[in-house]
Every structure is written in structure tokens, then in C-alpha cells.
Design a protein around this motif. Structure first.
Motif, mmCIF file in Angstrom:
data_model
loop_
_atom_site.group_PDB
_atom_site.id
_atom_site.type_symbol
_atom_site.label_atom_id
_atom_site.label_comp_id
_atom_site.label_asym_id
_atom_site.label_seq_id
_atom_site.Cartn_x
_atom_site.Cartn_y
_atom_site.Cartn_z
ATOM 1 N N GLY A 124 36.800 49.019 0.367
ATOM 2 C CA GLY A 124 36.650 47.789 1.154
ATOM 3 C C GLY A 124 36.077 48.046 2.531
ATOM 4 N N ILE A 125 36.538 49.119 3.188
ATOM 5 C CA ILE A 125 35.977 49.479 4.495
ATOM 6 C C ILE A 125 35.739 50.981 4.551
ATOM 7 N N SER A 126 34.868 51.383 5.467
ATOM 8 C CA SER A 126 34.499 52.800 5.555
ATOM 9 C C SER A 126 35.501 53.569 6.408
ATOM 10 N N ALA A 127 35.396 54.907 6.355
ATOM 11 C CA ALA A 127 36.269 55.759 7.169
ATOM 12 C C ALA A 127 36.004 55.509 8.652
ATOM 13 N N LEU A 128 34.738 55.271 8.974
ATOM 14 C CA LEU A 128 34.375 54.989 10.366
ATOM 15 C C LEU A 128 35.080 53.711 10.840
ATOM 16 N N ALA A 129 35.181 52.741 9.929
ATOM 17 C CA ALA A 129 35.835 51.481 10.285
ATOM 18 C C ALA A 129 37.323 51.692 10.530
ATOM 19 N N VAL A 130 37.949 52.599 9.760
ATOM 20 C CA VAL A 130 39.372 52.891 9.974
ATOM 21 C C VAL A 130 39.560 53.457 11.378
ATOM 22 N N LEU A 131 38.638 54.348 11.770
ATOM 23 C CA LEU A 131 38.695 54.921 13.120
ATOM 24 C C LEU A 131 38.521 53.813 14.167
ATOM 25 N N ALA A 132 37.584 52.896 13.901
ATOM 26 C CA ALA A 132 37.342 51.787 14.840
ATOM 27 C C ALA A 132 38.582 50.898 14.953
ATOM 28 N N VAL A 133 39.260 50.665 13.807
ATOM 29 C CA VAL A 133 40.481 49.853 13.827
ATOM 30 C C VAL A 133 41.534 50.539 14.695
ATOM 31 N N ALA A 134 41.658 51.886 14.542
ATOM 32 C CA ALA A 134 42.649 52.640 15.321
ATOM 33 C C ALA A 134 42.353 52.521 16.813
ATOM 34 N N ILE A 135 41.070 52.677 17.167
ATOM 35 C CA ILE A 135 40.692 52.601 18.586
ATOM 36 C C ILE A 135 40.925 51.187 19.125
ATOM 37 N N ALA A 136 40.566 50.187 18.313
ATOM 38 C CA ALA A 136 40.743 48.800 18.742
ATOM 39 C C ALA A 136 42.222 48.477 18.940
ATOM 40 N N LEU A 137 43.055 48.938 17.998
ATOM 41 C CA LEU A 137 44.491 48.637 18.087
ATOM 42 C C LEU A 137 45.116 49.350 19.285
ATOM 43 N N LEU A 138 44.676 50.600 19.513
ATOM 44 C CA LEU A 138 45.202 51.345 20.660
ATOM 45 C C LEU A 138 44.818 50.643 21.968
ATOM 46 N N SER A 139 43.566 50.201 22.055
ATOM 47 C CA SER A 139 43.102 49.521 23.273
ATOM 48 C C SER A 139 43.867 48.225 23.490
ATOM 49 N N LEU A 140 44.058 47.486 22.398
ATOM 50 C CA LEU A 140 44.757 46.201 22.482
ATOM 51 C C LEU A 140 46.208 46.403 22.934
ATOM 52 N N THR A 141 46.853 47.413 22.352
ATOM 53 C CA THR A 141 48.249 47.692 22.710
ATOM 54 C C THR A 141 48.348 48.107 24.174
ATOM 55 N N LEU A 142 47.390 48.931 24.599
ATOM 56 C CA LEU A 142 47.387 49.380 25.991
ATOM 57 C C LEU A 142 47.203 48.182 26.934
ATOM 58 N N LEU A 143 46.295 47.284 26.582
ATOM 59 C CA LEU A 143 46.064 46.093 27.422
ATOM 60 C C LEU A 143 47.332 45.237 27.508
ATOM 61 N N MET A 144 48.101 45.220 26.404
ATOM 62 C CA MET A 144 49.359 44.461 26.405
ATOM 63 C C MET A 144 50.393 45.096 27.317
ATOM 64 N N LEU A 145 50.411 46.434 27.345
ATOM 65 C CA LEU A 145 51.441 47.138 28.112
ATOM 66 C C LEU A 145 51.102 47.216 29.608
ATOM 67 N N LEU A 146 49.806 47.124 29.940
ATOM 68 C CA LEU A 146 49.381 47.342 31.329
ATOM 69 C C LEU A 146 50.117 46.486 32.356
ATOM 70 N N PRO A 147 50.361 45.198 32.075
ATOM 71 C CA PRO A 147 51.057 44.390 33.086
ATOM 72 C C PRO A 147 52.473 44.887 33.383
ATOM 73 N N LEU A 148 53.002 45.733 32.493
ATOM 74 C CA LEU A 148 54.361 46.246 32.713
ATOM 75 C C LEU A 148 54.374 47.438 33.674
ATOM 76 N N GLY A 149 53.193 47.947 34.039
ATOM 77 C CA GLY A 149 53.102 49.184 34.822
ATOM 78 C C GLY A 149 53.410 49.018 36.300
ATOM 79 N N LEU A 150 54.577 48.473 36.607
ATOM 80 C CA LEU A 150 55.001 48.282 37.993
ATOM 81 C C LEU A 150 56.270 49.080 38.247
ATOM 82 N N ARG A 151 56.390 49.589 39.469
ATOM 83 C CA ARG A 151 57.593 50.331 39.849
ATOM 84 C C ARG A 151 58.833 49.445 39.654
ATOM 85 N N TRP A 152 59.906 49.979 39.206
ATOM 86 C CA TRP A 152 61.183 49.295 38.907
ATOM 87 C C TRP A 152 61.105 48.448 37.632
#
Ligand code: ZN
Length: 596
Positions: free
Chosen positions: A44-72
Motif C-alpha cells: 500500500g505504501i513504500s518504505a520511504l513513505a513509512v519513514l516520512a510518516v515517522a518524521i511527520a509524526l515526530l514533528s507533530l508530537t514535538l509541536l504539541m509538546l513545545l508549548p509545555l517547555g516553560l520553567r515550573w
């Protein structure tokens, strides 16, 4: 004797956030990855696409966590995220659950006894291993905080990097990712903790909107002079297209004859119309709302009278005919007939019904109309990714086709051909609807495949190619079916307005399908076709200057014009009507006459 104590390692906040994102993507998304790998294993999808999904999901998760990056804030917030994500992972993996607002509601609304029934050793073990253990590790390490402005700048750079990676992944494997998401609807509800966040937002939104009171508008709506009850009933058909893009119509300058059956019909074609949203769920209620794109809000619109309510108040019968996913509650005070669940061949099958079912229903319904009526016809049009299932084989004018819903298996040319065939069929349906409404109309319709192919390729073939034969089957009353003759023996004064809900991407900029965030959506997704036709009888009463309309037809319009233009067309006067948004108003000879 000295006791060796392991020293607490120290990290910057960015490192902690990146580590947390990598951990979440890798450790609590078992079900997500098994679906992705299954798709890859089946080709259904290529190996390259699996890598792209991993990168996209990692970026998305990081963007979600970024607002939490405050002291305390960062440590306690990340601890909460880790524990909640571990809990969600348990339900997703062990119960095959999806995380949506209904799932959250059942958690929030369960009492102590119910909750205790869920409790199991395995659940505690899963949360301890995947949530508490990494949380303890997080509490143990030290975080080195820099001055506020330096932290802000470093967070900004990290956000830019994540966005860059996300866009990069979309550009490289957008087609595979779009197809993967389309064909595995469950994916977006098992991606963790993203689905927790979206489910929570959706839960809050619904909780808020459930308490909203109903707002009535246009209580003063009534029929104005031009269309007061006449000898014949008025029938206005509002055809809502699906995923049709303006640039794919020959009428708008496209090089292929995708609308050859419309070309002989005296239409007014509005060539520069933009949509309210890039998906059906936004555009459809927005078009029928008086709020306009700027003030449109899903919850507000759901608790407020819409265009159909106003038309009914002005004494029109309203019927909603649907071959799509329904009126989304717009027709809840009117009559709604859903034809999409039909099963009878040849018009219906496993992949839904052809839009011909709408025509078939109209053939039955129109002869029974005795009162002024507005009919909304909601087409399935060019709904992807299974474009090939939207038209019967005799409309395959453009070949080779893409005869699968896995777009990544097809070339861009095949996808374009298949999509163009669906437009050819949509315009065939429109031409036939107009034919049903008008007994004066006599124009030639190509019926054979070779005729269609020949005409559709006109303008593309070499100059020395054999010329197309003239279409041989004029529409004439004597050839009409008994029900059509019935229509003709009982004519009405009719008009038809067609507009699509949004456009579609077919590989331009690496994008497919639709639904891009509006601010960055490409023209292909927001530029929609719109056209208007009136019978001579309707216009004898309504008195629109069609030449004036044609001259104004290339101006910039949008879905914001729809609500007020339909009120103008149907001559409904009310305080909510705004003539500056009615595209018929400047060409209304009846109002010019009454103003003089
Ligand atoms: Zn749509």
C-alpha cells in the motif's frame, strides 16, 4: 567508606522535549505502527513513505509538546502527558479502542464502580511501565534553564525545524500519506497522544455547543413582488457539487472538454468563486449560514436557522436530495431523502451510488410538485480517492484511468484522467437536470463513448486527426420517457444554481485530495465552479438581465454570496438579506423598475 551515588545528569529543555517526543512516538503507538506496517507489507505504501510518516509524526508530537517547555511547567506537564498516553495506549492496544470524544465522554461519565471494573493488573502494569517509569526518569534528571529570552529563541528554532520536517515529509510522500489516512480511517484515532488532544478539544466543543440556545433569524421573511404566487409553481434547484474544482472545467479555460454537454446550454458561468472551507463538513453548513466565512463557527451555525429555514418561512417547500453524506442537520426542519444507501444495480454498488440516482429521483418527484419548491441536490460528484467509482464506464473519455482507491499506485496522469472523467459525468448530470426542468430546451447530446472521447479530446488531438462527427442524438420531446413527458405536460418556472463545496488537489505541490488548512490551502482546493441557469418562464417573472450577469460573471465571488444570492433569486425579503452580497442584485431589472 564512600557510597557511590549516581549523579543526576543535566539537559537543556529542548533535549528533554525532543526525547519525550521520540519516546511517545516509539513507545505508546503500537497499534498505529502495526497499521502502518501492515499497509507497507501489502504494498500500500513504500518504505520511504513509512519513514516520512515517522518524521511527520515526530514533528507533530514535538509541536504539541513545545508549548509545555516553560520553567515550573514542563516537568509536571510532561509527567501528566506520559501517564495519560500510557493509559490511552492500554485501551487502544488491549481493547482495540479508538480515542475520540465519545470515548472520553464514557470515561468522564463513568462512576467509581464502573471505573473499578476497568481496573486490572495488566492496566496498572502498562501504565507503570510506559507512563510512571519514564515519568520517574524525567523527574530525576536536572533541566538547565537559560534566561527567558534565550529559552524562547531556542524554542522558536525548534518549532521552525519541526515545521520544516513536517512540510518536507508532506512534499516527499504526501500522496502516500493522504492515501494511507483515507484508507485507514482508524489511524487518526489511535495516534497517541495526538488523538487524546483532538478528542479533548472536540469533547469541550460539543459540551459547549450542547448548551447553546437556538437562534432564529429572518422572522420577517416573506416573498417579494417578483415571485408572488403565480399560475405555475416555481422550482429552484440548488445543486451542491463535491470536490469539483473550477480549473477542471473547459468553461473556465481548461484544455480538456470536460463539460461538453453544458456548452450548448445558455448558462451564466461564474469563473472566480472561492469556497468557505476545504472540506464538506465546513463548507456545506457555512454556505447555508448567514454568518459568512469570517464569522462562521460550526457550533454557532448548528444552533441557528439556516437558508432552508428562511426559505420555508417565505412559503417555499424545501426538499433535500442526497447522494453524499447527508445534509449535516441543515435539512432537519425540511424533508431529506438519502439516496446514498441504495443497493440496486446498476446505479448503486459496493462503492456507493452514481449521481444518476438523483436524476432518477427528480424524474419521479418533479411531476408531483404543485407548490413553489426549492430542491437541494447534494451530489457525490468527484469524491476521492475512488474517482473511478464516480462514473459509469461509458464516461471513461480520458484514459488510462486509476482504477483503485490507493492513489500511490497510479501516476499523476492516471489520477488526472480519472478525476476529469468524474467531472465529465458531473456535467452530464447537470445538463440532464436542466433538460428535465426545461421543455423548451433542444440541444445535441453525445451519447456514445466514441463520440464522447472524440469530443472530450477536441483541442488536444493533432490537427490532422479525423474530425468528430456531430453528436447525433438531439434531445427532443418525442424521445422523452413517459415521466419526462409528464414533466413537460405540467411545466414549472424553474432555475438552477450549481456550486461545488470545495476543490481538490491532484498532485499539484505534492498535495492530493482536499482538507488543507484554509490559510495555506492551494487554489485547487478553494477555487470552485459555480453556474446559473434559468428557464424563460422563470425569468419572465424574475426579470434578471442575463447579459448583465454574464458581464459580471468573472468578478471575484465566494460562498459568502450563496446565502444572499439564493434569497435574491427566490425573491425573499428579510432583514438578514444583504443586497451587496447578492450577485443577482445588480442585474435585477424588477428592482430597477420598482426603484424608478
Ligand atoms: Zn466535500
Amino acid at each position: 567508606m564512600k557510597i557511590a551515588i549516581l549523579r543526576r545528569p543535566t539537559f537543556g529543555a529542548n533535549v528533554v522535549l525532543i526525547a519525550a517526543a521520540i519516546y511517545l512516538v516509539a513507545a505508546v503507538n503500537g497499534r498505529f505502527w502495526s497499521l502502518v506496517f501492515d499497509s507497507a507489507a501489502s504494498g500500500g505504501i513504500s518504505a520511504l513513505a513509512v519513514l516520512a510518516v515517522a518524521i511527520a509524526l515526530l514533528s507533530l508530537t514535538l509541536l504539541m509538546l513545545l508549548p509545555l517547555g516553560l520553567r515550573w511547567v514542563m516537568k509536571p506537564a510532561l509527567v501528566a502527558v506520559l501517564i495519560l498516553a500510557a493509559g490511552a495506549a492500554y485501551f487502544i492496544s488491549d481493547y482495540g479502542a479508538v480515542i475520540d470524544r465519545h470515548a472520553l465522554a464514557s470515561v468522564y461519565e463513568s462512576d467509581a464502580r464502573e471505573a473499578s471494573e476497568w481496573l486490572s493488573a495488566r492496566m496498572i502494569w502498562t501504565i507503570a511501565l510506559y507512563g510512571l517509569l519514564p515519568a520517574a526518569l524525567l523527574c530525576w534528571i536536572k533541566v538547565e534553564w537559560q534566561p527567558v529570552w534565550r529559552e524562547a529563541w531556542s524554542r522558536f528554532k525548534l518549532a521552525a525545524l519541526a515545521l520544516f520536517l513536517l512540510i518536507g515529509a508532506a512534499l516527499v510522500s504526501g500522496k502516500d500519506i493522504a492515501s494511507l489516512l483515507r484508507n485507514n480511517m482508524a489511524l487518526r484515532f489511535v495516534v497517541n497522544p495526538y488523538s487524546l488532544l483532538t478528542a479533548q478539544l472536540s469533547y469541550l466543543d460539543h459540551a459547549r455547543s450542547d448548551q447553546m440556545a437556538w437562534t432564529s433569524i429572518a422572522l420577517d421573511a416573506k416573498r417579494a413582488a417578483p415571485l408572488l404566487a403565480g399560475r405555475k409553481p416555481i422550482v429552484v434547484i440548488l445543486v451542491i457539487g463535491e470536490s469539483a474544482r473550477a480549473s477542471s472545467l473547459h468553461l473556465n479555460g481548461y484544455g480538456r472538454d470536460t463539460d461538453l454537454e453544458l456548452q450548448p446550454i445558455p448558462l451564466v458561468n461564474f469563473s472566480h468563486v472561492s469556497s468557505c472551507g476545504t472540506n464538506t463538513a465546513t463548507s456545506l453548513p457555512c454556505m447555508f449560514s448567514d454568518l459568512g466565512r469570517k464569522y462562521y463557527d460550526d457550533s454557532t451555525a448548528k444552533h441557528r436557522d439556516n437558508l432552508l429555514d428562511v426559505l420555508m418561512r417565505a412559503n417555499y417547500d424545501v426538499l433535500w436530495l442526497d447522494n453524499n453524506t447527508g445534509s449535516k442537520g441543515l435539512a432537519k426542519h425540511a424533508t431529506e431523502r438519502n439516496l446514498a444507501n441504495g443497493t440496486e444495480p446498476p446505479l448503486c454498488g459496493n462503492e456507493g451510488c452514481l449521481d444518476e440516482v438523483l436524476l432518477a429521483d427528480l424524474r419521479q418527484t418533479l411531476p408531483t410538485i404543485s407548490k413553489d419548491t426549492v430542491i437541494v441536490v447534494h451530489m457525490l460528484g468527484s469524491h476521492g480517492p475512488a474517482y473511478y467509482a464516480r462514473y459509469p464506464q461509458e464516461f471513461a473519455a480520458f484514459t488510462p484511468e486509476c482504477r483503485t482507491n490507493e492513489l500511490q499506485r497510479c501516476s499523476d496522469v492516471e489520477i488526472l484522467n480519472t478525476y476529469d472523467n468524474s467531472i465529465l459525468y458531473t456535467t452530464h448530470i447537470l445538463a440532464n437536470m436542466i433538460g428535465l426542468l426545461d421543455n423548451q430546451l433542444s440541444f445535441s447530446m453525445p451519447t456514445s463513448l466514441s463520440e464522447r472521447r472524440c469530443l472530450a479530446r477536441r483541442g488536444q488531438v493533432a490537427a490532422d486527426a479525423p474530425a468528430c462527427t456531430t453528436p447525433s442524438t438531439p434531445v427532443n420531446p418525442s424521445a422523452a420517457s413517459p415521466s419526462e413527458q409528464n414533466v413537460q405536460s405540467k411545466p414549472f418556472d424553474a432555475a438552477l444554481l450549481f456550486v461545488s463545496d470545495h476543490g481538490e488537489s491532484l498532485g499539484e505541490h505534492g498535495l492530493y485530495l482536499h482538507g488543507a488548512p484554509y490559510a495555506i490551502a492551494p487554489n485547487e482546493q478553494t477555487h470552485v465552479p459555480m453556474m446559473f441557469w434559468t428557464s424563460a418562464g422563470f425569468n419572465a417573472r424574475r426579470e434578471l438581465d442575463l447579459n448583465c450577469l454574464r458581464q459580471a460573471s468573472s468578478k471575484d465571488y465566494s460562498h459568502d454570496n450563496f446565502f444572499h444570492s439564493v434569497l435574491g433569486l427566490t425573491a425573499v425579503s428579510t432583514e438578514v438579506y444583504r443586497s451587496e452580497l447578492d450577485l443577482f442584485a445588480p442585474c435585477d431589472r424588477s428592482s430597477a423598475a420598482s426603484a424608478n
